[in-house]
Design an enzyme around this catalytic site. Sequence first.
Site, short mmCIF file in Angstrom:
data_model
loop_
_atom_site.label_atom_id
_atom_site.label_comp_id
_atom_site.label_asym_id
_atom_site.label_seq_id
_atom_site.Cartn_x
_atom_site.Cartn_y
_atom_site.Cartn_z
N ASP A 68 0.85 -1.19 0.00
CA ASP A 68 0.00 0.00 0.00
C ASP A 68 0.88 1.24 0.00
O ASP A 68 2.11 1.14 0.11
CB ASP A 68 -0.99 -0.02 1.19
CG ASP A 68 -0.37 -0.58 2.48
OD1 ASP A 68 0.87 -0.59 2.58
OD2 ASP A 68 -1.12 -1.00 3.37
N ASP A 137 -7.93 -1.90 14.49
CA ASP A 137 -9.35 -1.97 14.14
C ASP A 137 -9.65 -3.14 13.19
O ASP A 137 -10.73 -3.21 12.62
CB ASP A 137 -9.81 -0.64 13.50
CG ASP A 137 -9.10 -0.32 12.18
OD1 ASP A 137 -8.20 -1.10 11.77
OD2 ASP A 137 -9.43 0.71 11.57
N HIS A 139 -7.99 -3.80 10.39
CA HIS A 139 -7.72 -3.58 8.96
C HIS A 139 -6.58 -4.48 8.49
O HIS A 139 -5.71 -4.90 9.26
CB HIS A 139 -7.47 -2.10 8.63
CG HIS A 139 -6.20 -1.50 9.13
ND1 HIS A 139 -6.15 -0.32 9.84
CD2 HIS A 139 -4.91 -1.88 9.01
CE1 HIS A 139 -4.91 0.00 10.11
NE2 HIS A 139 -4.13 -0.94 9.63
N GLU A 144 -10.01 -0.78 5.52
CA GLU A 144 -10.61 -0.48 6.82
C GLU A 144 -11.95 -1.23 6.96
O GLU A 144 -12.48 -1.74 5.97
CB GLU A 144 -10.83 1.03 6.94
CG GLU A 144 -9.55 1.87 6.90
CD GLU A 144 -8.75 1.84 8.22
OE1 GLU A 144 -8.93 0.89 9.01
OE2 GLU A 144 -7.95 2.76 8.44
C1 F6R Z 1 1.23 -1.50 6.29
C2 F6R Z 1 -0.18 -1.91 6.35
C3 F6R Z 1 -0.95 -1.86 7.61
C4 F6R Z 1 -0.16 -2.27 8.84
C5 F6R Z 1 -1.03 -2.16 10.09
C6 F6R Z 1 -0.26 -2.50 11.34
O1 F6R Z 1 1.76 -1.69 5.00
O2 F6R Z 1 -0.72 -2.28 5.35
O3 F6R Z 1 -2.07 -2.71 7.49
O4 F6R Z 1 0.30 -3.58 8.68
O5 F6R Z 1 -1.53 -0.87 10.18
O6 F6R Z 1 0.73 -1.53 11.53
P1 F6R Z 1 1.85 -1.72 12.64
O7 F6R Z 1 2.65 -2.91 12.24
O8 F6R Z 1 2.67 -0.46 12.56
O9 F6R Z 1 1.15 -1.91 13.92
#
Ligand code: F6R
Length: 261
Positions: A68, A137, A139, A144
């Site tokens: 992403d 959450d 995601h 989301e």
């Molecule tokens: C990052 C992504 C997000 C993260 C998620 C967890 O490329 O796609 O889904 O994997 O927000 O983030 P962290 O690892 O920072 O808790």
Amino acid sequence: MEIVPLDSAEEVGALGADVVETAVRGRPGAVLGLATGSTPLPTYRELIRRHAAGSGPSYDAVRCFTLDEYVGLPAGHPESYRATIARELTDPLGIPAERVQGPSPDPGGLATAGERYEEALVAAGGIDLQILGIGSDGHLAFNEPGSSLASLTRIKTLTEETRRDNARFFGSVDDVPRHVLTQGLGTILRARHLLLLATGAAKAAALAAAVEGPVSASCPASVLQLHPHVTVLCDGAAAAGLARREHYREVYDAKPAWQGL
Ligand code: F6R
């Protein structure tokens, strides 16, 4: 789905690195899908450590796709996922920029960025191993709650919760972009092997909902239950909400070594 509860984030990193190296040794031209964020960092650091020590596989033919990207950051911004993945993984592994691709946040091409990224994935033969984290959450990538379980790469709006979670990278929540380009949940399901990493107590509820709750757009990561080859590596804090965590560990401990992950 195979869930492996481990003792610490370092153990998650070491086993995560084993999974990546197995994919690359099994197919030198492997296509890796790379998440950013904090969770994969111990895995990435371990891969870099082994590479520097000369014990890792060759990355000479490996291709990478970032999962992403933020929309609206100035080109080359250090928190763009393109810059982050180069800094945290691909540059230290010696993978050149031309073998790393992501959804392009170029303002002139946003309407077709998702489609072009999907075409590039197909042209590369699809992703062999997709590394994923999970949001507090639920995601997955930046899908989301409420995202279609069949979605493909497209522009999305972050929730306030995710922007607050990511403010630590930007200094202030106001500086966190509102929009992102992200692989869809349907895109993620096309990868051949999914590796979900989850560490820390903040992920416990989301992880339990994702792997033991109903498959629902309300918890996007629950889409993983529809994929035939998912490995979840989690530390004790992230595993705390799993009703069957002891069983998962028993299964892992009793697993014949030849089966791998
Ligand atoms: C990052 C992504 C997000 C993260 C998620 C967890 O490329 O796609 O889904 O994997 O927000 O983030 P962290 O690892 O920072 O808790």
